[in-house]
Motif scaffolding. Structure first.
Motif, PDB file in Angstrom:
ATOM      1  N   PHE A  23       9.023   4.013   5.750  1.00  0.00           N
ATOM      2  CA  PHE A  23       8.866   2.635   6.188  1.00  0.00           C
ATOM      3  C   PHE A  23      10.194   1.887   6.073  1.00  0.00           C
ATOM      4  O   PHE A  23      10.660   1.261   7.024  1.00  0.00           O
ATOM      5  CB  PHE A  23       7.784   1.959   5.335  1.00  0.00           C
ATOM      6  N   ARG A  80      -4.530   7.025   3.674  1.00  0.00           N
ATOM      7  CA  ARG A  80      -3.510   6.405   2.805  1.00  0.00           C
ATOM      8  C   ARG A  80      -2.299   7.307   2.692  1.00  0.00           C
ATOM      9  O   ARG A  80      -2.250   8.372   3.281  1.00  0.00           O
ATOM     10  CB  ARG A  80      -4.091   6.104   1.422  1.00  0.00           C
ATOM     11  N   ASN A 127      -5.033   1.078  10.561  1.00  0.00           N
ATOM     12  CA  ASN A 127      -5.362   1.796   9.341  1.00  0.00           C
ATOM     13  C   ASN A 127      -5.274   3.312   9.587  1.00  0.00           C
ATOM     14  O   ASN A 127      -6.050   3.861  10.365  1.00  0.00           O
ATOM     15  CB  ASN A 127      -6.771   1.405   8.879  1.00  0.00           C
ATOM     16  N   GLY A 181      -3.010  10.416   7.308  1.00  0.00           N
ATOM     17  CA  GLY A 181      -3.352   9.486   8.375  1.00  0.00           C
ATOM     18  C   GLY A 181      -4.575   9.948   9.138  1.00  0.00           C
ATOM     19  O   GLY A 181      -5.116  11.026   8.882  1.00  0.00           O
ATOM     20  N   HIS A 220       6.178   7.546   1.935  1.00  0.00           N
ATOM     21  CA  HIS A 220       5.666   6.401   2.679  1.00  0.00           C
ATOM     22  C   HIS A 220       6.651   5.240   2.568  1.00  0.00           C
ATOM     23  O   HIS A 220       7.028   4.636   3.566  1.00  0.00           O
ATOM     24  CB  HIS A 220       4.275   6.019   2.139  1.00  0.00           C
ATOM     25  N   PHE A 228       0.113   5.390  12.723  1.00  0.00           N
ATOM     26  CA  PHE A 228       1.532   5.033  12.604  1.00  0.00           C
ATOM     27  C   PHE A 228       2.290   5.346  13.883  1.00  0.00           C
ATOM     28  O   PHE A 228       2.022   6.343  14.541  1.00  0.00           O
ATOM     29  CB  PHE A 228       2.172   5.798  11.443  1.00  0.00           C
ATOM     30  N   ASP A 256       0.820  -1.218   0.000  1.00  0.00           N
ATOM     31  CA  ASP A 256       0.000   0.000   0.000  1.00  0.00           C
ATOM     32  C   ASP A 256       0.850   1.263   0.000  1.00  0.00           C
ATOM     33  O   ASP A 256       0.320   2.368  -0.047  1.00  0.00           O
ATOM     34  CB  ASP A 256      -0.985  -0.006   1.165  1.00  0.00           C
ATOM     35  N   ALA A 257       2.181   1.105   0.057  1.00  0.00           N
ATOM     36  CA  ALA A 257       3.043   2.288   0.084  1.00  0.00           C
ATOM     37  C   ALA A 257       3.308   2.747  -1.340  1.00  0.00           C
ATOM     38  O   ALA A 257       4.268   2.325  -1.977  1.00  0.00           O
ATOM     39  CB  ALA A 257       4.341   1.984   0.812  1.00  0.00           C
ATOM     40  N   GLY A 304       0.622   6.762   3.923  1.00  0.00           N
ATOM     41  CA  GLY A 304       1.397   6.834   5.161  1.00  0.00           C
ATOM     42  C   GLY A 304       0.952   7.996   6.019  1.00  0.00           C
ATOM     43  O   GLY A 304      -0.245   8.258   6.155  1.00  0.00           O
ATOM     44  N   ARG A 328       6.271   2.724  11.622  1.00  0.00           N
ATOM     45  CA  ARG A 328       5.619   1.444  11.424  1.00  0.00           C
ATOM     46  C   ARG A 328       4.112   1.651  11.553  1.00  0.00           C
ATOM     47  O   ARG A 328       3.656   2.544  12.268  1.00  0.00           O
ATOM     48  CB  ARG A 328       6.080   0.422  12.467  1.00  0.00           C
ATOM     49  N   ARG A 329       3.380   0.782  10.884  1.00  0.00           N
ATOM     50  CA  ARG A 329       1.924   0.854  10.883  1.00  0.00           C
ATOM     51  C   ARG A 329       1.369   0.228  12.161  1.00  0.00           C
ATOM     52  O   ARG A 329       1.796  -0.839  12.575  1.00  0.00           O
ATOM     53  CB  ARG A 329       1.399   0.083   9.675  1.00  0.00           C
TER      54      ARG A 329
END
Lengths: 609, 609
Positions: free
Chosen positions: B27, B146, B37, B152, B23, B40, B17-18, B148, B33-34
């Motif tokens: 990462f 989305r 949804n 958010g 993003h 972060f 998804d990055a 990242g 880190r996630r």
């Protein structure tokens, strides 16, 4: 910084709900304002001190190699379901459903996100130990928030979590953290009572609470007059009153089934058990007066319901126990809960009592009790001729001897220790204090790493589960506690390390030569790193002096025409904590103040713990 | 700081998804880190850069005299009910009910608590202006988070609020803030497009957005090729295509009823209106092809429903309007909303269209329309011989002339400007860019101070309402945007001001003389205030070089046996942004690096805006 541009709304009046000194002074000095029930805004002055506490904590965490990270405040509920706390945490956990129906919590503590992170990143023993922390917003939905930021709903906590390969490494992480905490409190100028949990009672894990004495403390502490023993009443132990309580030939020790074959010879001369009528006698006091005996001869028996009990390897959702203790004592439910490894214990309801004992509440006793396991406090094992309920309305037994007339399923120390009891370490007299918890370090063992499936490969390539620890300090409480400890009738007396400013300059009238001297002195000191508040307001000197005392800046410099006009211009310097001021040459004031401020900072920050 | 103790879990792989560079790189470099949804965690490396952005913002806010405070993140819902946003804010507002049934919101922005604080503390004009800010956690319940941290759900925002006595003072607060924002972005090494809102369209208040260009930007910007005009498409204006559009003798100006007595002579030669059959012709394209005409001759008429309209002093809950625009153009609903001072506008449903126009959707037109007020875009006023719907199925009118055949109730600029349109300032060609908003400054006027009853006494003792402004910067987005602007295929290339470390030392093998030289160089630089990451890992040099490039530390020092063993021991210094490295004497390396780091810091921090 000029006072007129600093938004420091000082007040004479305080809200009626401000019953403790720190709440009153934080409010009056314009450090905080109320935003809602248990919710406070820090204003500029309060935030300056708050940030200093934060920075001290950050420095001490970094010094022991803990690494700062920043998870979110809003945490996915699924992590809390994994750890099991979604169900066990109770209503203090603020749960939210978002627009898409997903569950979230507003973080009250953060074992879950930290453990989830480590789970994802940890693969090899080489990465251990790991120590991580955050300084971040927390929320607990207190039903009755009060005492200002001391017991608010939203607060900021430094919470750290360690992950270690073995007990020795966990012990080091734990000890490092304890030392860091002592340094933090020392640097903030706080006198802290360190309360170590008896590791025996907690099943092998360690725990230490950092308390400050407080009238409104929500913890009762027991301290020894003769040695340094200090314990939270929830975990405090004391020396037994009778030798029989510690006769380990007879009883095989805490939490173990007793050796039924051995009996104390003391019961040999006790007459056989006798049933007695006790019409309309319900309480222990009534019974004592009816039988003309002492509560110490009574075997008080309470029926407890325990939830999620984990004992001897097996787990059950709900179980009931008869818990016996000497009539003059109280059962400590925290100890009972730990003994049973239960999620929760509470007194059984009336229906359950009737069903299980065959009698209404008030007539339970261990003799002839078949439907309940009997857990006896050590004090009960010393009773050779006692009184207890006879499992029927208005009937009691006398001449009851433990071991002869009933066999406890388990014996343990379950009493609530109180002032006057004897120290378990030295026999000295215990006394009570109320305390507020500022910090807590805690060995979690495998608690979250197991439930959340954290593992790594050891040197031999074998999958292992790391041990973890959890360590918290409440920032708001720490700040409020500094004020509780450092104030007088006129206001706060800040320790220099957490003072919002080091020096306040008060010109009698901010005009002409006085203004020029004040501006230049402020500029001179600020250039040298001294934090200066310059009271440039058009207020009477009395108002300015009162505000200076109220907001508690460590050094006050008064500049007036008279002292300035002498052959050698002078200013008046006063320490907030002292009564007398001194005249100092204007030209030397900046140098002298810098020296004093730096010396005080060095003194408080000097820590060899 | 040693790399092995820094918890920097770099990765080669990225989550699927990055899709944007920042993003992916945040990462891969172990910055984030996630956690869930749109949620972060910042890891140590990411947090270091994050804190630097935070500190730059804090310094620039303090420099313009804005004062930092800290309200809570969880805000009582009652404040949002007072302001009216409890209802108007929609579902992005995360609402919570606590255990006692009280309403709260997790702060998405903080006009309410700031305004409530000022309401309680403000009494006299002497206290104004007041400028306050916080840097604190925010939450917006994005349906599709989305990219990242760029979009958010939880993020950190610097939000400031100003309270001023008059327009001139508000203008100063607003301009100060704009300058501070430009300094912040400049210091972070960001190229920002400043998008000023046309103050006309916003009803007298000003607004400026600070955008960075981004493929995935959620804003469409229109920029002029010839001058510095830049505007968000929501507010962009362009030069009219026809002189009639700006004929102010004819039309009395935007948002005003037109002067019905005046007509353009251009309509004189137009034949009378004629009804035509247009069977099964629904879209404008079909109609153009059916009539063999251009969409520019068509008067497109849409029925809009507006909610909470405030116009000409009165307010109504719901109202419908027929909005006309030239057939090749689109209506800009943001402009329409602003024109009507409505809370919301949307296309009317089919039932309403039939009820109000007497025809199905597709046949509305201004001629003979009695049940709806007609709002005409300026482009319509230039149509002297047009086509439009005839208020009946399969029927249209031709030879329609605005002013002759229908009278607009109001005229305004409502068109959505697009690439190729002409700049309203200089006539140059406009082009489009996608942009992400990092900051926004906004004159609120009386919006919250009125609804929340804020007032003060002016010099004459008369009660007045202060004007306010609201000013935000998203920290996470700012940080991610720095990476979007500064990277190459190998990783991040940090501007020195926000780099997590200034220098990374890479010993080829951390052992013997190399280790000694690396340790001593690191210590030397750290003592001088340079932030050093020492890669002490047992990894191949290639792995270390790749990680150094990935995490983007501005200067890399490589220490190897060979260069160290020469007569004059040397090390290799390379700037992350450059290809070539240079050999520097070991003894001079610390000094040279300190000089370079300080020079770069000074260069970026030097701001004369």
């Amino acid at each position: 910084m000029k006072y007129s541009q600093s938004f420091i709304p000082t007040l004479r009046e305080v809200p009626t709900d401000a019953v403790i000194v720190s709440h009153r002074l934080m409010f009056r000095s314009g450090m905080i304002r109320r935003l809602g029930n248990g919710l406070f805004s820090y204003l500029p002055l309060g935030l300056r001190s708050f940030r200093k506490v934060e920075q001290i904590i950050r420095e001490e965490m970094n010094a022991i190699g803990s690494l700062e990270i920043k998870p979110t405040v809003v945490i996915p509920g699924e992590l809390w379901k994994e750890s099991g706390r979604w169900d066990s945490m109770g209503e203090a956990l603020l749960r939210v459903k978002n627009r898409l129906g997903a569950d979230f919590v507003v973080s009250p503590t953060a074992e879950e996100p930290f453990t989830a992170l480590v789970r994802d990143e940890l693969s090899s023993y080489r990465q251990l130990p790991i120590s991580l922390y955050q300084i971040n917003t927390k929320y607990r939905d207190e039903v009755r928030p009060r005492y200002g930021v001391m017991r608010g709903r939203e607060f900021v906590m430094k919470d750290a979590y360690s992950y270690d390969a073995d007990e020795a490494s966990l012990e080091k992480s734990y000890q490092d953290m304890g030392r860091a905490y002592r340094r933090v409190f020392k640097r903030c100028g706080l006198s802290v009572i360190s309360v170590k949990a008896d590791s025996g009672a907690m099943g092998g894990s360690g725990s230490e609470e950092f308390m400050v004495e407080s009238e409104i403390g929500d913890n009762t502490l027991l301290l020894c007059k003769s040695c340094d023993y200090a314990a939270n009443v929830e975990k405090a132990d004391c020396k037994p009153d009778h030798s029989a309580e510690t006769d380990h030939n007879l009883w095989s020790g805490e939490g173990s089934p007793p050796d039924h074959s051995a009996f104390s010879s003391a019961a040999a001369s006790t007459p056989p058990v006798e049933k007695i009528d006790t019409p309309n006698v319900k309480t222990i006091e009534e019974l004592c007066s009816f039988l003309k005996t002492d509560a110490k001869t009574f075997i008080k028996t309470l029926v407890y319901r325990a939830v999620k009990v984990e004992l001897q390897g097996s787990e059950c959702e709900e179980a009931f126990y008869a818990v016996c203790i000497r009539g003059d004592l109280e059962i400590n439910e925290v100890k009972l809960c730990a003994l049973l490894k239960a999620a929760e214990v509470s007194l059984a309801g009336e229906t359950d009592v009737v069903r299980l004992t065959g009698a209404p509440v008030g007539f339970a006793g261990p003799v002839g009790l078949t439907r309940l396991k009997v857990i006896a406090d050590f004090t009960v094992t010393a009773i050779n001729d006692g009184v207890t309920g006879a499992l029927a309305k208005d009937l009691h037994y006398k001449h009851v001897a433990c071991g002869r007339d009933f066999q406890p399923w388990m014996t343990a120390s379950l009493r609530t220790v109180k002032a006057g009891d004897r120290c378990s370490h030295c026999g000295g007299e215990l006394y009570e204090k109320k305390g507020n918890e500022l910090g807590h370090i805690f060995k979690l063992g495998y608690k979250y790493t197991k439930s959340m499936n954290v593992s790594y490969l050891d040197e031999k390539g074998v999958r292992q589960i790391p041990l973890s620890g959890s360590y918290g300090i409440g920032l708001d409480r720490t700040l409020a506690s500094v004020i509780e400890e450092h104030h007088d009738d006129d206001g706060i007396i800040w320790p220099i390390t957490v003072a919002p400013y080091h020096v306040i300059i008060v010109p009698i009238k901010y005009d002409g030569a006085v203004k020029a001297a004040a501006d230049s002195l402020a500029e001179d000191m600020e250039r040298q790193g001294i934090e200066v508040l310059l009271d440039d307001r058009e207020e009477r000197p009395g108002v300015k002096f009162n505000d200076a005392d109220l907001i508690g800046i460590p050094y006050r410099v008064v500049i007036g025409d008279k002292n300035l006009a002498g052959e050698i211009p002078k200013v008046e310097i006063k320490r907030r904590s002292e009564k007398e001021s001194r005249l100092v040459e204007l030209g030397k004031a900046a140098g002298e103040l810098k020296e004093k401020v730096q010396a005080e900072l060095a003194e408080l920050n000097k820590v060899n713990l």
